[in-house]
Write a protein that holds these residues in place. Sequence first.
Motif, PDB file in Angstrom:
ATOM      1  N   VAL A 161      -6.959   0.826 -25.437  1.00 52.09           N
ATOM      2  CA  VAL A 161      -7.000   2.096 -26.168  1.00 52.09           C
ATOM      3  C   VAL A 161      -6.595   3.231 -25.219  1.00 52.09           C
ATOM      4  CG1 VAL A 161      -8.449   3.727 -27.420  1.00 52.09           C
ATOM      5  CG2 VAL A 161      -8.766   1.265 -27.752  1.00 52.09           C
ATOM      6  N   LEU A 162      -5.537   3.945 -25.570  1.00 49.91           N
ATOM      7  CA  LEU A 162      -4.982   4.999 -24.730  1.00 49.91           C
ATOM      8  C   LEU A 162      -5.144   6.355 -25.411  1.00 49.91           C
ATOM      9  CD1 LEU A 162      -3.263   5.965 -22.296  1.00 49.91           C
ATOM     10  CD2 LEU A 162      -1.222   5.373 -23.643  1.00 49.91           C
ATOM     11  N   ILE A 163      -5.766   7.301 -24.707  1.00 52.53           N
ATOM     12  CA  ILE A 163      -5.936   8.660 -25.210  1.00 52.53           C
ATOM     13  C   ILE A 163      -5.268   9.618 -24.228  1.00 52.53           C
ATOM     14  CG2 ILE A 163      -7.581  10.478 -25.811  1.00 52.53           C
ATOM     15  CD1 ILE A 163      -9.585   8.299 -26.544  1.00 52.53           C
ATOM     16  N   PHE A 164      -4.288  10.379 -24.720  1.00 54.30           N
ATOM     17  CA  PHE A 164      -3.589  11.332 -23.869  1.00 54.30           C
ATOM     18  C   PHE A 164      -4.369  12.643 -23.739  1.00 54.30           C
ATOM     19  CE2 PHE A 164       0.609   9.115 -24.707  1.00 54.30           C
ATOM     20  CZ  PHE A 164       0.810   8.781 -23.372  1.00 54.30           C
ATOM     21  N   ILE A 165      -4.211  13.279 -22.590  1.00 58.25           N
ATOM     22  CA  ILE A 165      -4.756  14.610 -22.347  1.00 58.25           C
ATOM     23  C   ILE A 165      -3.573  15.529 -22.074  1.00 58.25           C
ATOM     24  CG2 ILE A 165      -6.345  15.980 -20.953  1.00 58.25           C
ATOM     25  CD1 ILE A 165      -7.533  13.238 -20.030  1.00 58.25           C
TER      26      ILE A 165
END
Length: 238
Positions: free
Chosen positions: A80-84
């Motif tokens: 699971v990848l969450i960008f900032i």
Amino acid sequence: MIKVAIVEDETEHSDLLKSYLARYSTENSATFDIRCFGNAIGFLNPYDGDYDIIFMDIKMPYMDGMTCAHRLREIDPNVVLIFITSMRQYAVQGYEVEAFHYLIKPLQYFDFALKLTKAIERTDKPNNEFHLLINTDSGYKKVRPKTIKYVEVNNHHCEYHTENAILRQYQPLKEAEDKLKDFGFVKCNNYCLVNLAFVTAIEKSTVVIGNDRIEMSRPRKKEFIAKFTAFSHGGGNG
């Protein structure tokens, strides 16, 4: 335990994320194992593949987050990848690398907690099962054991014959055997480890796996057939 990686070059944002994770942990009885990386290169080299959720800044020196994400997906298609990001338009590019979501700077706890909850729910899906990380000549590849048909030794390398490719890694077969012993893999000779789920037939001293035929050694034949019979009657190893 939820394993989290934070890839962020600005310490203040990295520390804020850690404080938000600590607050979320207290409020939701969740436990996190957190590792922080100051740049994308340090995160990828080497990538150990042992994360459930990754928070990644898009704008970083040396290698930007989007480039890093493309390389990450070659190794690990499921994490699971969450960008900032500080600019919303960058987040749209996240669809190219199947980013789960994005957080806009300055980070707000309510938005963070909402998206983290959804991310944790995603990690509970079946595709988040154990993966084997294989160090090939072209880089690391993350593979599910149930997609590996058999592993054989060739010139001091283990060759992993999967449903889609053959992956080579320099290692002894015993190392692969130790990692795969709980997934229905059994030796049919001293040089080959077979996934019983892919065996379509046993003909005399030959194991048939689709179009591939592998010889059983005499010392291992009796045990292999016994384990294959038990596996077949039990409907698999669960």
